[in-house]
Scaffold this motif. Structure first.
Motif, PDB file in Angstrom:
ATOM      1  N   UNK A  98       0.814  -1.219   0.000  1.00 35.99           N
ATOM      2  CA  UNK A  98       0.000   0.000   0.000  1.00 35.99           C
ATOM      3  C   UNK A  98       0.843   1.262   0.000  1.00 35.99           C
ATOM      4  N   UNK A 135      -5.230   7.123   1.712  1.00 35.00           N
ATOM      5  CA  UNK A 135      -5.096   6.407   2.977  1.00 35.00           C
ATOM      6  C   UNK A 135      -6.081   5.237   3.073  1.00 35.00           C
ATOM      7  N   UNK A 136      -7.249   5.383   2.443  1.00 36.86           N
ATOM      8  CA  UNK A 136      -8.228   4.283   2.430  1.00 36.86           C
ATOM      9  C   UNK A 136      -7.623   3.036   1.821  1.00 36.86           C
ATOM     10  N   UNK A 137      -7.113   3.212   0.617  1.00 38.33           N
ATOM     11  CA  UNK A 137      -6.568   2.083  -0.117  1.00 38.33           C
ATOM     12  C   UNK A 137      -5.376   1.502   0.625  1.00 38.33           C
ATOM     13  N   UNK A 188      -4.800   1.488   3.839  1.00 34.20           N
ATOM     14  CA  UNK A 188      -5.195   0.716   5.022  1.00 34.20           C
ATOM     15  C   UNK A 188      -5.920  -0.579   4.648  1.00 34.20           C
ATOM     16  N   UNK A 189      -6.658  -0.557   3.527  1.00 34.21           N
ATOM     17  CA  UNK A 189      -7.284  -1.801   3.050  1.00 34.21           C
ATOM     18  C   UNK A 189      -6.196  -2.833   2.754  1.00 34.21           C
ATOM     19  N   UNK A 190      -5.169  -2.381   2.002  1.00 35.97           N
ATOM     20  CA  UNK A 190      -4.060  -3.284   1.653  1.00 35.97           C
ATOM     21  C   UNK A 190      -3.367  -3.783   2.920  1.00 35.97           C
ATOM     22  N   UNK A 240      -4.377  -3.950   6.039  1.00 36.44           N
ATOM     23  CA  UNK A 240      -5.127  -4.844   6.927  1.00 36.44           C
ATOM     24  C   UNK A 240      -5.239  -6.256   6.355  1.00 36.44           C
TER      25      UNK A 240
END
Lengths: 262, 435
Positions: free
Chosen positions: A63, A72-74, A76-78, A80
């Motif tokens: 990420x 930041x969304x992408x 944190x998705x990556x 997590x």
């Protein structure tokens, strides 16, 4: 590749846990030039007999470029999803082939629940040299060749790792020459901050061309680095300057493999 | 007696005005969002001592470092002399420290004189570097008329103050030799002794010069004090708290966004119930979205340009200049503060830091290499402002450059910034791949 590359899934199925996980990274997995470096890191791990594994198809981008670009969304998705995989395999120690992966997993995963001991592959090599497990014998001689080291931003300034890559060069029978902008004053190759994935903004030259001036000034015939993005930028820079005959760009792992004839 | 009253009025007025302006700066800084920098106090004291007091990050440029050190030490130590001037001014005494300190007094005054000369010479050299040699570091798009004048004013005022101090001593010295009035023998004058022959010999004229310089010096210092909050020279005060509250984490580590973590957790796990958090926008559009630390840094920046001179984007002709990011932030913050003073707390003009001050082209030129943060002698972090503004552009507006949107799409779809299948991730290990 001659050796079979062990994956975490296989190891877990056999009830084994490796000493260290090799986090390959996207460039190391897909970029043709970086794939060679990946294989060389495996050769080193194999040579010294460290038990290791890779995630293979279970690995996903850390990420990093998303975070640097402001998504930041992408990121944190990556993060997590990756942390879930890593924690699922009970990973304790990670070596990365890329300073960006190294920085992200080391510094930005703990806050999201992923705490591991993370080292960059140049630190692994330095450790093996210190332990006497790696030398510079039985392979290609670098004698009489000037080598300069280009500090990747996320290894150097980002995490204060300046000595490990140099330790791998100092054991060669060669001359390590520093560029005028080196270590904490090192000049970026131009790829960081997600620039790798976009055209540069309007300016009067490319950053990697600017960096080549420092390289040429040293008279070095080898630029060593430890980052797949720097590798791309520096290789392009050498091409722009039409210096492909005189200057080679090599990763620390490649130099180590060559020097030891692995 | 009249002189004492005038002095006290001027002193109180100056201190009151300064306090008022500092309170306004403090109010403006606290318009920023909260961030916790109260951890690791021992480390913070250590870094402040090293970087702010010891100026260790200045040494990368030795010439500037040495001369800056002269001015810094000169100003701090000569303040002891200012203390005496204050007491003399209030009580109508003359060189009140001379008797109790005895021979030490001579040593001190002599030392101040040497420092005053070093300050003076350094300021002249600094003026020459800016205006005659025209060092590249002091130019650039953000170095418009005001920042250039600000620098010249500061250096000129310091030269005038030091000249007044030395001339005052020279006149005093001559009056002492004449045993005139209350000018008792006190002090030593290794530098002003050379100025003395240039002064008139009549005691009346000398006393006039001595008093004139005394008043000029002290009023000059008080006026300079009140100039600070408007000037880049404010760094002489803010450098200390600014370094104390430095980012102690590795430079490569970017801030996490707890608000995003909650949403991502809720997305991955529908049973997750996030704690209620204050609703704010993602990233930074205007100065009030920044943290108080970002805003303190904007007031601390002394526009030296070390950041810009090492910025790879700036070096290669891109629009980005980290110094401009800090100067824009301060200018906008002052504007927001003035709006509050004029129109009340809830007033909003239709301007923002993004677009009205900092353009997107600047933001997207950054390589996040941290050369700017490494170069700053007082640990200012322009990079954090840049990435926070990228966050706003990407997460609130979805206005990332098209190529970056492609990269995001690839990462979402196949877990890599490039368009390769996840299933091919281990192809590098195939047995036919031989180097």
């Amino acid at each position: 590749m001659e050796q079979k590359i062990p994956t975490m899934a296989e190891m877990a199925a056999e009830g084994n846990e490796p000493e260290i996980l090799f986090w390959v990274g996207c460039a190391g997995s897909f970029d043709e030039r970086a794939q060679k470096i990946t294989r060389n890191i495996c050769k080193i791990l194999h040579h010294v007999g460290i038990s290791y594994a890779v995630l293979g198809t279970e690995e996903s981008c850390t990420g990093d470029p998303a975070k640097r670009a402001g998504n930041e969304f992408l990121f944190q998705m990556q993060a997590m999803v990756n942390i879930e995989v890593l924690n699922g395999y009970n990973i304790k120690k990670i070596v990365t082939g890329c300073p960006h992966c190294f920085n992200t997993i080391r510094n930005e995963y703990p806050g999201l629940g992923g705490t591991y001991e993370v080292i960059h592959h140049t630190q692994l090599i330095q450790g093996l040299i210190d332990e006497g497990k790696l030398k510079a014998e039985g392979g290609e001689s670098f004698k009489g060749r000037k080598i300069t080291f280009h500090d990747p931003c996320y290894l150097g300034r980002g995490n204060n790792v300046y000595e490990a890559p140099r330790a791998a060069l100092e054991i060669l029978d060669t001359e390590l020459v520093e560029m005028k902008r080196c270590k904490s004053n090192g000049l970026c190759c131009g790829a960081g901050g997600a620039q790798m994935f976009k055209e540069p903004e309007k300016g009067n030259k490319d950053i990697n061309d600017e960096r080549m001036l420092d390289v040429i000034e040293t008279g070095a015939s080898v630029i060593a680095s430890g980052c797949p993005f720097c590798m791309t930028m520096l290789t392009d820079g050498v091409k722009h300057m039409e210096k492909e005959q005189e200057i080679k760009v090599l990763d620390i792992a490649e130099i180590t493999v060559r020097a030891n004839g692995l | 007696m009249v002189a004492q009253i005038v002095f006290i009025i001027i002193l109180l007025g100056a201190v009151y005005l300064f306090g008022k302006n500092v309170a306004k700066v403090r109010r403006n800084i606290l318009l920023g969002r909260d961030t916790d920098r109260s951890d690791r106090p021992a480390e913070r004291w250590a870094i402040m001592t090293k970087v702010a007091l010891g100026q260790t990050k200045m040494v990368k440029r030795p010439i500037a470092a040495v001369m800056h050190f002269f001015i810094y030490v000169g100003f701090v130590i000569i303040n002891l002399e200012v203390l005496e001037i204050m007491i003399d001014g209030i009580f109508g005494s003359h060189r009140i420290f001379s008797k109790p300190l005895g021979s030490l007094y001579g040593l001190l005054i002599g030392g101040f004189e040497v420092l005053a000369l070093l300050v003076l010479v350094s300021c002249v050299v600094f003026l020459a570097r800016r205006n005659i040699l025209k060092l590249k570091r002091f130019s650039g798009t953000e170095m418009t008329a005001w920042p250039k004048s600000d620098a010249n004013y500061i250096l000129t005022i310091e030269i005038l103050l030091m000249t007044a101090f030395l001339t005052m001593n020279a006149a005093d010295y001559k009056l002492q030799l004449l045993h005139f009035g209350h000018y008792a023998t006190a002090g030593s004058f290794p530098i002003s002794g050379f100025i003395a022959p240039l002064l008139p010999s009549g005691p009346g004229a000398l006393a006039g010069i001595e008093r004139g310089c005394w008043w000029f010096h002290i009023i000059g210092i008080l006026a300079f004090l009140n100039y600070l909050p408007y000037s880049k020279h404010f760094h002489i005060l803010l450098a200390f708290p600014n370094v104390y509250y430095s980012n102690l984490k590795p430079k490569g580590e970017f801030t996490d966004m707890a608000s995003v973590t909650n949403e991502v957790k809720a997305m991955l796990d529908p049973s997750f119930v996030p704690e209620p958090a204050e609703v704010s926008r993602f990233g930074v559009k205007d100065v009030t979205d920044l943290t108080w630390k970002n805003l303190m840094e904007a007031y601390t920046c002394t526009e030296c340009g070390r950041c810009t001179s090492v910025c790879p984007a700036n070096i290669t002709g891109k629009l980005l200049s980290p110094r401009k990011i800090m100067m824009d932030t301060r200018d906008r913050l002052v504007e927001v503060g003035n709006n509050i003073d004029k129109h009340g707390k809830d007033y909003t003009d239709d301007k923002t830091l993004l677009d009205n001050y900092i353009t997107r082209e600047e933001l997207w030129a950054c390589t996040t290499c941290n050369a700017c943060t490494e170069a700053c002698p007082v640990n200012i972090n322009p990079l954090e402002i840049i990435t926070e503004m990228r966050r706003y552009v990407v997460m609130e507006e979805s206005q990332a450059p098209a190529s970056l949107n492609n990269m995001f799409g690839n990462m979402e779809n196949n877990g890599a910034p490039w368009k390769y299948s996840q299933a091919d991730r281990l192809n590098w290990a195939a047995s036919d791949k031989v180097d």
